[in-house]
Design an enzyme around this catalytic site. Structure first.
Site, PDB file in Angstrom:
ATOM      1  N   ASP A 164       7.125  -5.059   2.910  1.00  0.00           N
ATOM      2  CA  ASP A 164       6.836  -3.892   2.081  1.00  0.00           C
ATOM      3  C   ASP A 164       7.225  -2.611   2.802  1.00  0.00           C
ATOM      4  O   ASP A 164       7.373  -2.575   4.022  1.00  0.00           O
ATOM      5  CB  ASP A 164       5.352  -3.848   1.741  1.00  0.00           C
ATOM      6  CG  ASP A 164       4.513  -3.583   2.971  1.00  0.00           C
ATOM      7  OD1 ASP A 164       4.734  -4.279   3.985  1.00  0.00           O
ATOM      8  OD2 ASP A 164       3.667  -2.675   2.944  1.00  0.00           O
ATOM      9  N   GLU A 165       7.353  -1.573   2.054  1.00  0.00           N
ATOM     10  CA  GLU A 165       7.520  -0.216   2.577  1.00  0.00           C
ATOM     11  C   GLU A 165       8.528  -0.100   3.719  1.00  0.00           C
ATOM     12  O   GLU A 165       8.314   0.608   4.696  1.00  0.00           O
ATOM     13  CB  GLU A 165       6.157   0.334   3.009  1.00  0.00           C
ATOM     14  CG  GLU A 165       5.200   0.460   1.842  1.00  0.00           C
ATOM     15  CD  GLU A 165       3.788   0.788   2.267  1.00  0.00           C
ATOM     16  OE1 GLU A 165       3.072   1.410   1.471  1.00  0.00           O
ATOM     17  OE2 GLU A 165       3.389   0.422   3.389  1.00  0.00           O
ATOM     18  N   ALA A 166       9.641  -0.806   3.561  1.00  0.00           N
ATOM     19  CA  ALA A 166      10.700  -0.741   4.574  1.00  0.00           C
ATOM     20  C   ALA A 166      11.608   0.442   4.249  1.00  0.00           C
ATOM     21  O   ALA A 166      12.821   0.297   4.043  1.00  0.00           O
ATOM     22  CB  ALA A 166      11.474  -2.054   4.603  1.00  0.00           C
TER      23      ALA A 166
ATOM     24  N   ARG B 117       0.768  -1.198   0.000  1.00  0.00           N
ATOM     25  CA  ARG B 117       0.000   0.000   0.000  1.00  0.00           C
ATOM     26  C   ARG B 117       0.815   1.271   0.000  1.00  0.00           C
ATOM     27  O   ARG B 117       1.251   1.737   1.020  1.00  0.00           O
ATOM     28  CB  ARG B 117      -0.973   0.058   1.127  1.00  0.00           C
ATOM     29  CG  ARG B 117      -0.614  -0.631   2.345  1.00  0.00           C
ATOM     30  CD  ARG B 117      -0.825  -1.788   2.917  1.00  0.00           C
ATOM     31  NE  ARG B 117      -0.161  -1.800   4.177  1.00  0.00           N
ATOM     32  CZ  ARG B 117       0.718  -2.681   4.460  1.00  0.00           C
ATOM     33  NH1 ARG B 117       1.039  -3.566   3.617  1.00  0.00           N
ATOM     34  NH2 ARG B 117       1.271  -2.684   5.610  1.00  0.00           N
TER      35      ARG B 117
END
Length: 536
Positions: A341-343, A2
């Site tokens: 995700d989104e690290a 997302r």
């Protein structure tokens, strides 16, 4: 997953039969005029569309003498009892479940030697004296029961006695899924959902042959599963949620209760512990997980990308090992989702090192890893699945990275955000949801082909589809229903039905026919203007 978290973040062909052509099929109960007897739902007019539906012969009518005849097996009896439980309130009939042999009634048969049906396929044969559902395994038998349900009038779903008649059109359906993986995800981290709310969603998704329930159990805003070796994760990290509410978490007994309920409906639970990012709830619970040894405050907002486990600390991997060990011990399914995700607060070098250490831990405890598609930027383990959540705005380089991983053997689950994300608004006036991937009306959600969606990815790399529902703006069952319905049945159909059945104009008619069923079930769904809902 997302990118919405940047700012406010937000199934061979189907033979369709005209209803008028089936009016002569309906068996007319004695004492009634033919003109007043409603025709049954045309054979095959269900969701997901079956691989083959060949009408013929008289309809079967469920009546006070109907028995549900099952094989002398635990699976068949359990599914027979489930069906009886659905239909007894509305029909008012006893619908006794028996293993006495007979040629009449509703017959549920397991035929383990019939390999043509696969592990999840079924055959439904309806005629004046009986309806027989045959499957090789329990899953197929259960899915055949869902097809039977949808052929009955919508009133069959009510919890009080209704008038009937209860007709099932005559003919034969032979059916099996296109893809093995047909999932729905519920984010219980940003807002916590009780066991009963999760069960309600399980009942709704199972009607459409969804077979994976992905539970997003941890995030910045809340840790939702008890871990004995790290108790503060749930006790403290699970104490809040978006907006500052009280949050909550599942005890191990409650988690097992969800698994058992899902399993009885042929859904495999896939737990997710998102890492190394989306970890503020864990970092706030244990200071030693932070590189600086200082625990941050609990977080109740919706921004992402700011948190990270300390990749270079040994204690991080003690933590990961303990969590995965305990989660694997109480999860009978094949998969554990490790997020990824989104690290944004983890360097690429650290991200690769972290994933290279964590994936073997999943394998160590007998499970297969799933990660969001950013996993393909590291080294996906053999057998690991990558879940693609990109969308039209995703860069060509990122899409190519995922496609190349697929060419090298990594299997994919597709959840394109501007097609499959159930939390995207339908339009600018939708009171719930986010819009970072754009508005996603019902047709857009349905009108794409998983087999050709991701350019460069081999068709045989596609394991299936999943519809995630993120919960920044969602905390009640009615919210889940409004955002997931009517879109979830379309994603379920993409996962089950042959590509040859894909036709929006035909699908929307079948979808519209589900509306009265959802009304009978007490669901609060979005009445899209793109769907010709029947007038009341």
């Amino acid at each position: 997953m997302r990118e919405h978290h940047r700012s406010t973040r937000l199934f061979g062909s189907l033979l369709l039969v005209a209803a008028a052509g089936l009016s002569s099929v309906a068996a007319v109960p004695s004492g009634q005029e033919a003109a007043t007897t409603p025709a049954p739902t045309p054979l095959g007019q269900v969701i997901p569309a079956p691989a083959s539906a060949v009408p013929g012969g008289s309809a079967y009518e469920i009546n006070s003498k109907t028995r549900i005849r099952v094989d002398d097996s635990r699976d068949a009896r359990q599914i027979g009892s489930y069906l009886a439980g659905v239909l007894r309130p509305s029909t008012g009939y006893a619908l006794n479940v028996t293993d006495d042999e007979g040629r009449d009634g509703i017959r549920l048969r397991l035929a383990s030697k019939d390999k043509s049906l696969g592990d999840e396929g079924y055959r439904l044969e309806s005629k004046s004296g009986s309806v027989t559902i045959t499957a090789r395994k329990a899953a197929g038998l259960f899915y055949g029961v869902q097809t039977l349900r949808q052929h009955l009038p919508a009133a069959a779903e009510k919890k009080t006695k209704q008038a009937g008649p209860w007709l099932i059109a005559g003919g034969t359906i032979e059916d099996k899924p296109r893809y093995e993986y047909r999932g729905a995800m519920l984010d219980v981290s940003r807002h916590f959902f009780s066991v009963d709310k999760v069960k309600r969603y399980i009942d709704q998704m199972s009607l459409y042959k969804v077979n994976k329930l992905h539970l997003h159990l941890s995030d910045d805003q809340g840790w939702r599963i008890a871990i004995d070796s790290w108790p503060k994760l749930a006790e403290y990290g699970g104490s809040t949620q978006v907006g500052g509410g009280k949050g909550g978490y599942y005890t191990k007994a409650q988690y097992k209760e969800i698994i058992a309920y899902a399993s009885a409906r042929q859904l495999e639970v896939i737990p997710e512990i998102d890492m190394p990012g989306h970890t503020n709830a864990a970092l706030a619970s244990y200071a030693e997980l932070n590189c600086n040894g200082v625990a941050p405050p609990l977080y109740t907002g919706t921004e992402v990308g700011f948190s990270s486990l300390c990749v270079k600390k040994d204690v991080t991997y003690d933590f990961v090992d303990d969590v995965i060990r305990e989660l694997a011990a109480m999860t009978p399914g094949k998969y554990i989702h490790i997020g990824g995700d989104e690290a944004h607060s983890t360097s690429h070098e650290d991200y690769v090192a972290f994933m290279n250490k964590v994936q073997p831990v999943v394998a160590k405890y007998g499970k297969t890893a799933i990660g969001w598609h950013q996993l393909t930027g590291a080294t996906p383990a053999k057998g690991a699945l990558a879940q693609y959540w990109g969308y039209d705005a995703t860069s060509a380089a990122e899409r190519e990275q995922v496609a190349n991983a697929a060419k090298n053997g990594t299997k994919l689950v597709l959840s394109p955000a501007d097609r499959a994300y159930m939390d995207m608004k339908y339009n600018k006036d939708t009171p719930l949801g986010l819009a970072w991937a754009g508005y996603v009306e019902v047709r857009r959600s349905y009108d794409w082909d998983p087999g050709t969606y991701l350019t460069g990815a081999p068709a045989d790399s596609i394991q299936g589809v999943e519809a995630p529902l993120w919960s920044e703006t969602i905390w009640e069952s009615r919210h889940i229903e409004y955002m997931a319905f009517p879109r979830l049945p379309g994603i379920a159909e993409l996962g089950w039905s042959p590509a040859s059945t894909h036709d929006w104009d035909k699908y929307k008619v079948r979808l519209a026919a589900q509306g009265p069923r959802w009304d009978a079930m007490g669901m609060d769904y979005y009445k899209s203007p793109q769907v010709p809902w029947p007038s009341k």
